[in-house]
Scaffold this active site. Sequence first.
Site, PDB file in Angstrom:
ATOM      1  N   CYS A  22     -63.044 -51.294 -43.860  1.00  0.00           N
ATOM      2  CA  CYS A  22     -64.263 -50.455 -43.712  1.00  0.00           C
ATOM      3  C   CYS A  22     -64.710 -50.290 -45.280  1.00  0.00           C
ATOM      4  CB  CYS A  22     -63.791 -49.083 -43.399  1.00  0.00           C
ATOM      5  SG  CYS A  22     -64.847 -47.675 -43.700  1.00  0.00           S
ATOM      6  N   CYS A  63     -63.899 -42.410 -48.572  1.00  0.00           N
ATOM      7  CA  CYS A  63     -63.465 -41.222 -47.388  1.00  0.00           C
ATOM      8  C   CYS A  63     -62.319 -40.826 -47.346  1.00  0.00           C
ATOM      9  CB  CYS A  63     -64.140 -41.658 -46.002  1.00  0.00           C
ATOM     10  SG  CYS A  63     -63.758 -41.009 -44.496  1.00  0.00           S
ATOM     11  N   CYS A  97     -68.795 -44.963 -38.731  1.00  0.00           N
ATOM     12  CA  CYS A  97     -67.422 -44.823 -38.654  1.00  0.00           C
ATOM     13  C   CYS A  97     -66.593 -45.558 -37.601  1.00  0.00           C
ATOM     14  CB  CYS A  97     -67.253 -43.188 -38.548  1.00  0.00           C
ATOM     15  SG  CYS A  97     -65.125 -43.060 -38.554  1.00  0.00           S
ATOM     16  N   GLN A 145     -57.804 -33.059 -26.572  1.00  0.00           N
ATOM     17  CA  GLN A 145     -57.210 -34.131 -27.646  1.00  0.00           C
ATOM     18  C   GLN A 145     -58.321 -35.312 -27.618  1.00  0.00           C
ATOM     19  OE1 GLN A 145     -54.760 -34.497 -29.059  1.00  0.00           O
ATOM     20  NE2 GLN A 145     -53.052 -33.443 -28.214  1.00  0.00           N
ATOM     21  N   TYR A 204     -49.935 -22.574 -25.180  1.00  0.00           N
ATOM     22  CA  TYR A 204     -51.188 -23.215 -25.834  1.00  0.00           C
ATOM     23  C   TYR A 204     -51.763 -24.074 -24.974  1.00  0.00           C
ATOM     24  CZ  TYR A 204     -48.146 -21.476 -29.427  1.00  0.00           C
ATOM     25  OH  TYR A 204     -47.263 -20.605 -30.352  1.00  0.00           O
ATOM     26  N   GLU A 206     -53.456 -19.380 -23.303  1.00  0.00           N
ATOM     27  CA  GLU A 206     -54.300 -19.873 -24.181  1.00  0.00           C
ATOM     28  C   GLU A 206     -55.032 -18.944 -24.960  1.00  0.00           C
ATOM     29  OE1 GLU A 206     -55.293 -22.979 -25.752  1.00  0.00           O
ATOM     30  OE2 GLU A 206     -56.806 -21.529 -26.759  1.00  0.00           O
ATOM     31  N   ASP A 251     -47.267 -26.629 -27.051  1.00  0.00           N
ATOM     32  CA  ASP A 251     -48.120 -27.486 -27.543  1.00  0.00           C
ATOM     33  C   ASP A 251     -49.024 -26.763 -28.551  1.00  0.00           C
ATOM     34  OD1 ASP A 251     -49.777 -29.765 -28.361  1.00  0.00           O
ATOM     35  OD2 ASP A 251     -50.858 -29.820 -26.509  1.00  0.00           O
ATOM     36  N   CYS A 307     -48.637 -32.049 -33.386  1.00  0.00           N
ATOM     37  CA  CYS A 307     -49.430 -32.766 -34.158  1.00  0.00           C
ATOM     38  C   CYS A 307     -48.774 -32.733 -35.652  1.00  0.00           C
ATOM     39  CB  CYS A 307     -50.865 -32.673 -34.036  1.00  0.00           C
ATOM     40  SG  CYS A 307     -51.292 -30.912 -34.503  1.00  0.00           S
TER      41      CYS A 307
HETATM   42  N1  SAH Z   1     -52.330 -28.205 -24.555  1.00  0.00           N
HETATM   43  C1  SAH Z   1     -53.861 -28.310 -24.913  1.00  0.00           C
HETATM   44  C2  SAH Z   1     -54.284 -27.813 -26.107  1.00  0.00           C
HETATM   45  C3  SAH Z   1     -53.262 -28.089 -27.267  1.00  0.00           C
HETATM   46  S1  SAH Z   1     -53.979 -27.494 -29.209  1.00  0.00           S
HETATM   47  C4  SAH Z   1     -54.090 -29.832 -24.875  1.00  0.00           C
HETATM   48  O1  SAH Z   1     -53.429 -30.594 -24.920  1.00  0.00           O
HETATM   49  O2  SAH Z   1     -55.438 -30.067 -24.712  1.00  0.00           O
HETATM   50  C5  SAH Z   1     -53.537 -26.158 -29.353  1.00  0.00           C
HETATM   51  C6  SAH Z   1     -53.960 -25.202 -28.480  1.00  0.00           C
HETATM   52  O3  SAH Z   1     -53.421 -23.791 -28.931  1.00  0.00           O
HETATM   53  C7  SAH Z   1     -55.607 -24.824 -28.853  1.00  0.00           C
HETATM   54  O4  SAH Z   1     -56.022 -24.872 -27.615  1.00  0.00           O
HETATM   55  C8  SAH Z   1     -55.714 -23.333 -29.344  1.00  0.00           C
HETATM   56  O5  SAH Z   1     -56.847 -22.749 -28.973  1.00  0.00           O
HETATM   57  C9  SAH Z   1     -54.476 -22.760 -28.848  1.00  0.00           C
HETATM   58  N2  SAH Z   1     -53.913 -21.414 -29.678  1.00  0.00           N
HETATM   59  C10 SAH Z   1     -53.813 -21.322 -30.999  1.00  0.00           C
HETATM   60  N3  SAH Z   1     -53.190 -20.371 -31.645  1.00  0.00           N
HETATM   61  C11 SAH Z   1     -52.759 -19.703 -30.439  1.00  0.00           C
HETATM   62  C12 SAH Z   1     -52.044 -18.720 -30.031  1.00  0.00           C
HETATM   63  N4  SAH Z   1     -51.715 -17.886 -31.117  1.00  0.00           N
HETATM   64  N5  SAH Z   1     -51.901 -18.098 -28.578  1.00  0.00           N
HETATM   65  C13 SAH Z   1     -52.075 -19.186 -27.883  1.00  0.00           C
HETATM   66  N6  SAH Z   1     -52.782 -20.093 -27.850  1.00  0.00           N
HETATM   67  C14 SAH Z   1     -53.116 -20.642 -29.337  1.00  0.00           C
END
Ligand code: SAH
Length: 451
Positions: free
Chosen positions: A72, A78, A158, A281, A310, A331, A379, A406
């Site tokens: 790249c 970057c 990119c 994602q 989450y 969420e 998550d 992550c």
């Molecule tokens: N499981 C989903 C999102 C994962 S990312 C997927 O795989 O697509 C993490 C998520 O947690 C995000 O959507 C974010 O908005 C949410 N989040 C962040 N802080 C939070 C909290 N305190 N309570 C509930 N959700 C939350």
Amino acid sequence: MLQKNEIYEAEITGMTNEGSGVCKINGMAVFVPMTAIGDKLKIKIVKVLKNYAFGIIYELLAFGTGRVTPDCPVFRQCGGCVFRHVDYQTELQYKQQFVKDAFARIGKLNPVFEPILCSENRNHYRNKAQYPVAMQDNKLICGFYAKHSHRVIAFTDCYLHPEIFQEILNYLLPVLQKANISAYDENSHTGELRHIYLRKGYHSGEIMLCFIVKKSIQKKLNFLSDLQKQFPDIVSISESVNSEKTNVIMGQTVKLLAGKNFITDSMCGNQIRISPQSFYQINTAQAEQLYMIAKNYADLQGNKLLLDLYCGAGTIGLSMADSVKKLIGVEVIPQAIENAKENAKQNQIFNTEFYCGDAGMISKKLLTKKISPDVVILDPPRKGCDNMTIQSVVSMQPNKIIMISCNPATCARDSAIFAENHYITEKVKAVDLFPNTAHVECVVLLTRNNR
Ligand code: SAH
């Protein structure tokens, strides 16, 4: 003591989880970006702190394992990719090690580590990009921020982004300039357009365009139907006003300008609606694999209650809903929960309940209602789970917890807290969701020790 601007000879012996090589010089750890383990090199010291220092490559004397020529042209400037100078096998080994180190050092845990899952696509895998905009030599440009700065470098080609994003930007930038739209300037806090946000459904091809602006530019956007004629896949155009002095990109609200306020993609066979604000994602194909691993770990039977904390737009839970009696998703972002409910309906999945709110608060409420899930999916964002969430989940006594993260560091930390609360960290699988970058995802299976 090391001296700034001095040159030293050393060999890279380790890799930080930010993707910098590490060597020891005169007993001090020195971090050198864009190096590979095994590199022998002359290093120029650029910064000396109390316990460590930073250096840059002055001269490469011998190549370490897996070194390749970066492909790249902006790799050096970057901050996005950190591993374009090593082959994919080597990058995967580093990432596998990051995850192992996190669980050993931070978590003090010793689970089974399953082999890292590589990504089928090492390039063009991202489904979303947010390009900062600037004015340079009287020309409206966009691209990326130079490493450690907010100086915009004009670059739209990119390797991580879908190729069509570049075509759209090439068309869009001159049109925006002709419409007299000014670039936002961070220093003076003046101007209009801050970022151009693009998102593309990996399977559907549907594209979302959102202008992130300091103040509305709606009245100047008289070219949107031409844009959509040129790029029929752009099915959603919106603007989000963000008038704050902040590094946060999106504003509080999103206003629809043309088309619909979401795009639809498919994930694990479900049709998924995503709003601009919803988390989705960024590497769809690989995320589908990730969810399948989670489903495998969960080993669900039809009579079980599944809690997906989450849950974002519901993608993970919905991919498992056919294997459980009931799914509860939680969420914090209202638009994402709206998406999740809609997604359940669209896919005729009726055994679901979705709640909008903080994961800790809602799980505490569920606990007081004596809801006891058999399996909990966690998550969380990079910072991991908070104490209230962990304690509520522990009190619900699910047989299994699947943590997806992550950030291996916070994931290991949280697994260790679960370990103090009767949960055994059985196995961990690293998944490369973000090739060429320093990021790595992992899936963890925690089982309740009933003894
Ligand atoms: N499981 C989903 C999102 C994962 S990312 C997927 O795989 O697509 C993490 C998520 O947690 C995000 O959507 C974010 O908005 C949410 N989040 C962040 N802080 C939070 C909290 N305190 N309570 C509930 N959700 C939350």
